[in-house]
Scaffold this motif. Sequence first.
Motif, mmCIF file in Angstrom:
data_model
loop_
_atom_site.group_PDB
_atom_site.id
_atom_site.type_symbol
_atom_site.label_atom_id
_atom_site.label_comp_id
_atom_site.label_asym_id
_atom_site.label_seq_id
_atom_site.Cartn_x
_atom_site.Cartn_y
_atom_site.Cartn_z
ATOM 1 N N THR A 151 8.998 2.138 7.116
ATOM 2 C CA THR A 151 9.049 2.380 5.737
ATOM 3 C C THR A 151 10.264 3.279 5.333
ATOM 4 O OG1 THR A 151 7.729 4.217 5.700
ATOM 5 C CG2 THR A 151 6.546 1.953 5.476
ATOM 6 N N ILE A 152 10.427 3.306 3.884
ATOM 7 C CA ILE A 152 11.412 4.062 3.470
ATOM 8 C C ILE A 152 11.267 5.669 3.789
ATOM 9 C CG2 ILE A 152 12.609 5.260 1.607
ATOM 10 C CD1 ILE A 152 12.350 2.324 0.220
ATOM 11 N N LYS A 153 9.861 6.196 3.821
ATOM 12 C CA LYS A 153 9.422 7.491 3.933
ATOM 13 C C LYS A 153 9.896 7.812 5.423
ATOM 14 C CE LYS A 153 5.589 10.635 3.637
ATOM 15 N NZ LYS A 153 4.367 10.810 3.322
ATOM 16 N N GLU A 154 9.329 6.795 6.423
ATOM 17 C CA GLU A 154 9.401 7.053 7.917
ATOM 18 C C GLU A 154 11.171 7.080 8.126
ATOM 19 O OE1 GLU A 154 5.569 4.608 9.285
ATOM 20 O OE2 GLU A 154 7.543 3.583 9.247
ATOM 21 N N VAL A 173 0.726 -1.262 -0.018
ATOM 22 C CA VAL A 173 -0.050 0.067 0.105
ATOM 23 C C VAL A 173 0.771 1.145 0.079
ATOM 24 C CG1 VAL A 173 -1.784 -1.070 1.223
ATOM 25 C CG2 VAL A 173 -0.301 -0.015 2.594
ATOM 26 N N ASN A 174 2.127 1.231 0.355
ATOM 27 C CA ASN A 174 2.978 2.079 0.215
ATOM 28 C C ASN A 174 3.887 2.284 -1.071
ATOM 29 O OD1 ASN A 174 2.934 3.884 3.122
ATOM 30 N ND2 ASN A 174 2.993 1.637 3.610
ATOM 31 N N ALA A 175 3.649 1.404 -1.783
ATOM 32 C CA ALA A 175 4.415 1.420 -3.070
ATOM 33 C C ALA A 175 3.973 2.351 -4.066
ATOM 34 C CB ALA A 175 4.540 -0.136 -3.719
ATOM 35 N N MET A 176 4.504 3.576 -4.297
ATOM 36 C CA MET A 176 3.752 4.603 -5.045
ATOM 37 C C MET A 176 4.961 5.812 -5.447
ATOM 38 S SD MET A 176 1.099 6.577 -2.550
ATOM 39 C CE MET A 176 0.395 5.226 -1.971
ATOM 40 N N PRO A 177 4.836 6.363 -6.165
ATOM 41 C CA PRO A 177 5.916 7.523 -6.633
ATOM 42 C C PRO A 177 5.695 8.750 -5.567
ATOM 43 C CG PRO A 177 4.869 6.835 -8.690
ATOM 44 C CD PRO A 177 3.943 6.119 -7.634
ATOM 45 N N PRO A 178 6.585 9.449 -5.501
ATOM 46 C CA PRO A 178 7.955 9.356 -6.001
ATOM 47 C C PRO A 178 8.897 8.539 -5.458
ATOM 48 C CG PRO A 178 7.803 11.228 -4.492
ATOM 49 C CD PRO A 178 6.828 10.440 -4.366
ATOM 50 N N LEU A 179 8.992 8.037 -4.325
ATOM 51 C CA LEU A 179 10.111 7.200 -3.586
ATOM 52 C C LEU A 179 9.866 5.928 -4.161
ATOM 53 C CD1 LEU A 179 9.792 7.849 0.045
ATOM 54 C CD2 LEU A 179 11.344 8.482 -1.373
ATOM 55 N N LEU A 180 8.827 5.054 -4.719
ATOM 56 C CA LEU A 180 8.888 4.011 -5.140
ATOM 57 C C LEU A 180 8.085 3.811 -6.580
ATOM 58 C CD1 LEU A 180 8.259 1.896 -1.800
ATOM 59 C CD2 LEU A 180 10.471 2.123 -3.068
ATOM 60 N N VAL A 181 8.163 2.719 -7.141
ATOM 61 C CA VAL A 181 7.442 2.602 -8.368
ATOM 62 C C VAL A 181 6.156 1.939 -7.993
ATOM 63 C CG1 VAL A 181 9.413 2.042 -9.924
ATOM 64 C CG2 VAL A 181 8.400 0.331 -9.010
ATOM 65 N N TRP A 182 5.116 1.861 -8.792
ATOM 66 C CA TRP A 182 3.899 1.192 -8.442
ATOM 67 C C TRP A 182 4.173 -0.258 -8.423
ATOM 68 C CZ3 TRP A 182 -0.028 4.133 -6.924
ATOM 69 C CH2 TRP A 182 0.137 5.578 -7.279
ATOM 70 N N PRO A 183 3.245 -0.940 -7.675
ATOM 71 C CA PRO A 183 3.284 -2.434 -7.745
ATOM 72 C C PRO A 183 2.875 -3.272 -9.044
ATOM 73 C CG PRO A 183 1.526 -1.809 -6.172
ATOM 74 C CD PRO A 183 2.380 -0.449 -6.686
ATOM 75 N N SER A 184 3.245 -4.181 -9.358
ATOM 76 C CA SER A 184 2.732 -4.894 -10.644
ATOM 77 C C SER A 184 2.415 -6.433 -10.052
ATOM 78 C CB SER A 184 3.356 -4.898 -11.624
ATOM 79 O OG SER A 184 4.701 -5.408 -11.378
ATOM 80 N N ASP A 185 1.868 -7.216 -11.191
ATOM 81 C CA ASP A 185 1.800 -8.748 -10.726
ATOM 82 C C ASP A 185 3.187 -9.410 -10.635
ATOM 83 O OD1 ASP A 185 -1.069 -9.093 -11.220
ATOM 84 O OD2 ASP A 185 -0.604 -8.554 -13.172
ATOM 85 N N LEU A 186 4.278 -8.633 -11.346
ATOM 86 C CA LEU A 186 5.769 -9.344 -11.014
ATOM 87 C C LEU A 186 6.601 -8.752 -9.978
ATOM 88 C CD1 LEU A 186 6.649 -9.226 -14.822
ATOM 89 C CD2 LEU A 186 5.926 -11.566 -13.449
ATOM 90 N N GLU A 187 6.227 -7.561 -9.436
ATOM 91 C CA GLU A 187 7.038 -6.866 -8.467
ATOM 92 C C GLU A 187 6.253 -6.088 -7.521
ATOM 93 O OE1 GLU A 187 11.037 -4.131 -8.132
ATOM 94 O OE2 GLU A 187 10.040 -4.285 -9.912
ATOM 95 N N VAL A 188 6.571 -6.034 -6.373
ATOM 96 C CA VAL A 188 6.120 -5.358 -5.201
ATOM 97 C C VAL A 188 7.470 -4.873 -4.586
ATOM 98 C CG1 VAL A 188 4.860 -4.913 -3.061
ATOM 99 C CG2 VAL A 188 4.060 -6.345 -4.890
ATOM 100 N N PRO A 189 7.797 -3.431 -4.725
ATOM 101 C CA PRO A 189 8.991 -2.826 -4.219
ATOM 102 C C PRO A 189 9.181 -3.302 -2.857
ATOM 103 C CG PRO A 189 7.900 -1.212 -5.597
ATOM 104 C CD PRO A 189 6.952 -2.399 -5.293
ATOM 105 N N SER A 190 10.627 -3.579 -2.458
ATOM 106 C CA SER A 190 10.984 -3.856 -1.193
ATOM 107 C C SER A 190 10.413 -4.848 -0.598
ATOM 108 C CB SER A 190 10.815 -2.487 -0.368
ATOM 109 O OG SER A 190 11.752 -1.682 -0.953
ATOM 110 N N THR A 191 10.083 -6.032 -1.251
ATOM 111 C CA THR A 191 9.413 -7.259 -0.415
ATOM 112 C C THR A 191 10.396 -8.348 -0.857
ATOM 113 O OG1 THR A 191 8.029 -7.626 -2.722
ATOM 114 C CG2 THR A 191 6.785 -6.370 -0.860
ATOM 115 N N ASP A 192 11.653 -8.190 -1.052
ATOM 116 C CA ASP A 192 12.563 -9.356 -1.183
ATOM 117 C C ASP A 192 12.384 -9.877 0.487
ATOM 118 O OD1 ASP A 192 15.317 -10.778 -1.825
ATOM 119 O OD2 ASP A 192 15.613 -10.031 0.053
ATOM 120 N N PHE A 193 12.657 -11.150 0.528
ATOM 121 C CA PHE A 193 12.397 -12.004 2.119
ATOM 122 C C PHE A 193 13.379 -11.278 3.016
ATOM 123 C CE2 PHE A 193 13.505 -15.323 5.337
ATOM 124 C CZ PHE A 193 11.986 -15.392 5.380
ATOM 125 N N GLY A 194 14.661 -10.815 2.768
ATOM 126 C CA GLY A 194 15.390 -10.366 3.683
ATOM 127 C C GLY A 194 14.901 -8.963 4.075
#
Length: 389
Positions: A206-209, A80-101
């Motif tokens: 989050t990155i913004k925080e 829900v926090n994946a949006m410009p300008p800090l991040l790209v919009w989520p897609s079926d292939l990728e949600v930013p910053s959701t690597d397991f680590g």
Amino acid sequence: TQEPGSSAARTPTEIAVGGGTWLAEAALWSEWIHVGHAQAVTACQVLSIRAEQLLESCRSHITMQLIEGEYRRCFHERLVNAMPPLLVWPSDLEVPSTDFGDLVFSMARPAQVLVGRLSLQASSWFSGWAHLMDERSGARLRREVIDGKSIVALNKDGDAERIVSVVVLDLTREDDRTFVQLGVWNGAEVFVDCQLPAVKQHYNETIKESMNRLLGHKLAPLVNSLELHHTEEHSEKKESRIYRLQTKYIRKVCSATLIAQVTLPVANPRLRESERSSRRSSSILSAAAASMWGLRRRSLSDAFGGMVAVPEMFTNREVYYIQGRSRGAFYAWVSQSEWDELRAAHAQSDLHCWIRLLSPPSDSAIDSSIICQSCDTVSGDCSAEIHSI
């Protein structure tokens, strides 16, 4: 394939998907609407997972229930926090910053400790690594995991690795100079620490925080003077010399530009009287060192009453001091070539000698806090948020 009519893509976009790739993982943890379609171009196998059955299976095991609950919460928060300008919009292939680590880093402390302990126990690396390290170091690592000081998780290869996440500010102004940190002041002396302004990302942050905390705690005078554009994530892996354990450093670099003039305290090129005689010999650079780094001699009568070497790039440029919540730091605007020069290995000893000539402005030495102009609060307690376009 993504189309402008059903996604955030401005033009039709096609991405080749290889083996082991998640398709619409967001559908497991949210009410997800697909923003693209997939078409097989070769024979392949697809594993379909039903969200309800997955959750039911996880909840039948106390350990998996805890990890799944935190994973789901952190994934949804990133979604829900994946949006410009800090991040790209989520897609079926990728949600930013959701690597397991990344997600483990944001989990609550009990889940982090559990994942860390299980990772060390289950890792094929751990069984072969334990005999290379003494018992004291092994106990120290396990204690750090339990205390939450070290975060450990399995990577894609099934090996355990430590995870460190840092949010970095890459701030430039109209002349393409970058705002960089030169050193830190601990209240008694200066230590060279050349880097872009950065802060370690806390768990469940989050990155913004993190960026708001960086500005509020370290760079309060800049809060209302910059605009963020986008974030790039870079990962680097190094082996810990103490634990013989691979450590993954995740750098989330937030690009920004200065949008308003800001007045910062100027550092004083002098040392305290008690330090002058003891440090005079170590602070005067040799002619060879000065020639190697393009230095020249300039008189600083209030420092030593003699000639000292000053980096050429700083002879006619101000160095600023900002007092943060716990300690202060020295900053300057430098070009890319100057920044490369500052980070060069041969420059560190020269810069170290010169940095030690600096001291905070007299008012900062008396009052260790700086007031944020946007909300009239002491830095660190600032609630103002950064501007974004």
